[in-house]
Motif scaffolding. Structure first.
Motif, PDB file in Angstrom:
ATOM      1  N   UNK A  41      50.843  36.998  41.376  1.00  0.00           N
ATOM      2  CA  UNK A  41      51.380  36.357  42.573  1.00  0.00           C
ATOM      3  C   UNK A  41      51.309  37.296  43.764  1.00  0.00           C
ATOM      4  N   UNK A  42      51.675  38.556  43.563  1.00  0.00           N
ATOM      5  CA  UNK A  42      51.605  39.542  44.636  1.00  0.00           C
ATOM      6  C   UNK A  42      50.173  39.724  45.102  1.00  0.00           C
ATOM      7  N   UNK A  43      49.241  39.838  44.175  1.00  0.00           N
ATOM      8  CA  UNK A  43      47.839  40.015  44.525  1.00  0.00           C
ATOM      9  C   UNK A  43      47.307  38.807  45.292  1.00  0.00           C
ATOM     10  N   UNK A  44      47.655  37.607  44.834  1.00  0.00           N
ATOM     11  CA  UNK A  44      47.211  36.391  45.508  1.00  0.00           C
ATOM     12  C   UNK A  44      47.782  36.317  46.909  1.00  0.00           C
ATOM     13  N   UNK A  45      49.065  36.634  47.061  1.00  0.00           N
ATOM     14  CA  UNK A  45      49.714  36.622  48.373  1.00  0.00           C
ATOM     15  C   UNK A  45      49.068  37.665  49.294  1.00  0.00           C
ATOM     16  N   UNK A  46      48.817  38.847  48.746  1.00  0.00           N
ATOM     17  CA  UNK A  46      48.219  39.920  49.534  1.00  0.00           C
ATOM     18  C   UNK A  46      46.812  39.528  50.005  1.00  0.00           C
ATOM     19  N   UNK A  47      46.027  38.889  49.134  1.00  0.00           N
ATOM     20  CA  UNK A  47      44.684  38.477  49.529  1.00  0.00           C
ATOM     21  C   UNK A  47      44.747  37.364  50.573  1.00  0.00           C
ATOM     22  N   UNK A  48      45.743  36.503  50.495  1.00  0.00           N
ATOM     23  CA  UNK A  48      45.928  35.467  51.504  1.00  0.00           C
ATOM     24  C   UNK A  48      46.235  36.104  52.861  1.00  0.00           C
ATOM     25  N   UNK A  49      47.113  37.114  52.865  1.00  0.00           N
ATOM     26  CA  UNK A  49      47.420  37.850  54.091  1.00  0.00           C
ATOM     27  C   UNK A  49      46.166  38.523  54.636  1.00  0.00           C
ATOM     28  N   UNK A  50      45.368  39.097  53.742  1.00  0.00           N
ATOM     29  CA  UNK A  50      44.138  39.772  54.139  1.00  0.00           C
ATOM     30  C   UNK A  50      43.173  38.780  54.790  1.00  0.00           C
ATOM     31  N   UNK A  51      42.988  37.639  54.179  1.00  0.00           N
ATOM     32  CA  UNK A  51      42.082  36.627  54.729  1.00  0.00           C
ATOM     33  C   UNK A  51      42.581  36.108  56.074  1.00  0.00           C
ATOM     34  N   UNK A  52      43.885  35.926  56.201  1.00  0.00           N
ATOM     35  CA  UNK A  52      44.465  35.499  57.475  1.00  0.00           C
ATOM     36  C   UNK A  52      44.235  36.550  58.556  1.00  0.00           C
ATOM     37  N   UNK A  53      44.413  37.812  58.195  1.00  0.00           N
ATOM     38  CA  UNK A  53      44.204  38.900  59.152  1.00  0.00           C
ATOM     39  C   UNK A  53      42.741  38.968  59.574  1.00  0.00           C
ATOM     40  N   UNK A  54      41.823  38.751  58.624  1.00  0.00           N
ATOM     41  CA  UNK A  54      40.390  38.782  58.941  1.00  0.00           C
ATOM     42  C   UNK A  54      40.028  37.674  59.930  1.00  0.00           C
ATOM     43  N   UNK A 103      32.728  55.142  58.606  1.00  0.00           N
ATOM     44  CA  UNK A 103      34.054  54.518  58.612  1.00  0.00           C
ATOM     45  C   UNK A 103      34.417  54.005  57.227  1.00  0.00           C
ATOM     46  N   UNK A 104      33.451  53.436  56.543  1.00  0.00           N
ATOM     47  CA  UNK A 104      33.682  52.950  55.178  1.00  0.00           C
ATOM     48  C   UNK A 104      33.909  54.129  54.237  1.00  0.00           C
ATOM     49  N   UNK A 105      33.084  55.162  54.375  1.00  0.00           N
ATOM     50  CA  UNK A 105      33.190  56.351  53.523  1.00  0.00           C
ATOM     51  C   UNK A 105      34.565  57.015  53.679  1.00  0.00           C
ATOM     52  N   UNK A 106      35.125  56.950  54.884  1.00  0.00           N
ATOM     53  CA  UNK A 106      36.442  57.545  55.140  1.00  0.00           C
ATOM     54  C   UNK A 106      37.546  56.870  54.321  1.00  0.00           C
ATOM     55  N   UNK A 107      37.289  55.665  53.860  1.00  0.00           N
ATOM     56  CA  UNK A 107      38.271  54.924  53.051  1.00  0.00           C
ATOM     57  C   UNK A 107      38.067  55.132  51.555  1.00  0.00           C
ATOM     58  N   UNK A 108      37.064  55.906  51.197  1.00  0.00           N
ATOM     59  CA  UNK A 108      36.731  56.111  49.788  1.00  0.00           C
ATOM     60  C   UNK A 108      37.950  56.601  49.008  1.00  0.00           C
ATOM     61  N   UNK A 109      38.125  56.041  47.825  1.00  0.00           N
ATOM     62  CA  UNK A 109      39.238  56.432  46.969  1.00  0.00           C
ATOM     63  C   UNK A 109      40.432  55.504  47.075  1.00  0.00           C
ATOM     64  N   UNK A 110      40.506  54.736  48.157  1.00  0.00           N
ATOM     65  CA  UNK A 110      41.578  53.749  48.286  1.00  0.00           C
ATOM     66  C   UNK A 110      41.279  52.580  47.363  1.00  0.00           C
ATOM     67  N   UNK A 111      42.286  52.065  46.721  1.00  0.00           N
ATOM     68  CA  UNK A 111      42.073  50.859  45.915  1.00  0.00           C
ATOM     69  C   UNK A 111      41.807  49.687  46.859  1.00  0.00           C
ATOM     70  N   UNK A 112      41.210  48.645  46.322  1.00  0.00           N
ATOM     71  CA  UNK A 112      40.954  47.452  47.135  1.00  0.00           C
ATOM     72  C   UNK A 112      42.265  46.893  47.688  1.00  0.00           C
ATOM     73  N   UNK A 113      43.307  46.916  46.870  1.00  0.00           N
ATOM     74  CA  UNK A 113      44.609  46.395  47.288  1.00  0.00           C
ATOM     75  C   UNK A 113      45.215  47.236  48.405  1.00  0.00           C
ATOM     76  N   UNK A 114      45.123  48.567  48.282  1.00  0.00           N
ATOM     77  CA  UNK A 114      45.656  49.448  49.331  1.00  0.00           C
ATOM     78  C   UNK A 114      44.872  49.292  50.629  1.00  0.00           C
ATOM     79  N   UNK A 115      43.556  49.138  50.516  1.00  0.00           N
ATOM     80  CA  UNK A 115      42.726  48.944  51.711  1.00  0.00           C
ATOM     81  C   UNK A 115      43.065  47.620  52.379  1.00  0.00           C
ATOM     82  N   UNK A 116      43.277  46.572  51.587  1.00  0.00           N
ATOM     83  CA  UNK A 116      43.641  45.265  52.143  1.00  0.00           C
ATOM     84  C   UNK A 116      44.984  45.349  52.865  1.00  0.00           C
ATOM     85  N   UNK A 117      45.949  46.034  52.268  1.00  0.00           N
ATOM     86  CA  UNK A 117      47.268  46.183  52.890  1.00  0.00           C
ATOM     87  C   UNK A 117      47.165  46.984  54.188  1.00  0.00           C
TER      88      UNK A 117
END
Length: 91
Positions: free
Chosen positions: A4-17, A64-78
């Motif tokens: 549920x948290x992951x789904x909500x977070x991805x919804x927030x991410x898509x809205x932000x995009x 810019x993408x390389x600077x985010x290396x190591x972040x999880x997909x969830x942390x990057x989305x947040x």
């Protein structure tokens, strides 16, 4: 993290995009931060070679993408959602 948290977070991410598409007057640095976090959230760590000298825009985006290396997909989305919200306050 729960489904549920992951789904909500991805919804927030898509809205932000979608929200960020209406922003105007962002600096190159802000655009590159957004790009790096967006790519990290969608694809994970950079998986391509760095563009060459004749592609300065591609190099900046790759960096810019390389600077985010190591972040999880969830942390990057947040982080992306937080940055969009912060930038939205200036609009």
């Amino acid at each position: 993290m729960s489904q549920t948290t992951t789904t909500h977070q991805m919804s927030d991410f898509q809205s932000a995009a979608e929200k960020v598409k209406s922003f105007q007057g962002l600096s190159n640095d802000e655009l590159l931060q957004l790009y790096g976090l967006f790519k990290q959230a969608n694809e994970g760590d950079v998986s391509t070679s760095r563009p060459g000298i004749f592609d300065p825009k591609g190099k900046a985006k790759w960096d810019a993408w390389k600077a985010c290396e190591g972040k999880s997909k969830e942390d990057a989305a947040a982080a992306y959602v937080a940055l969009v919200n912060k930038l939205g306050e200036k609009q």
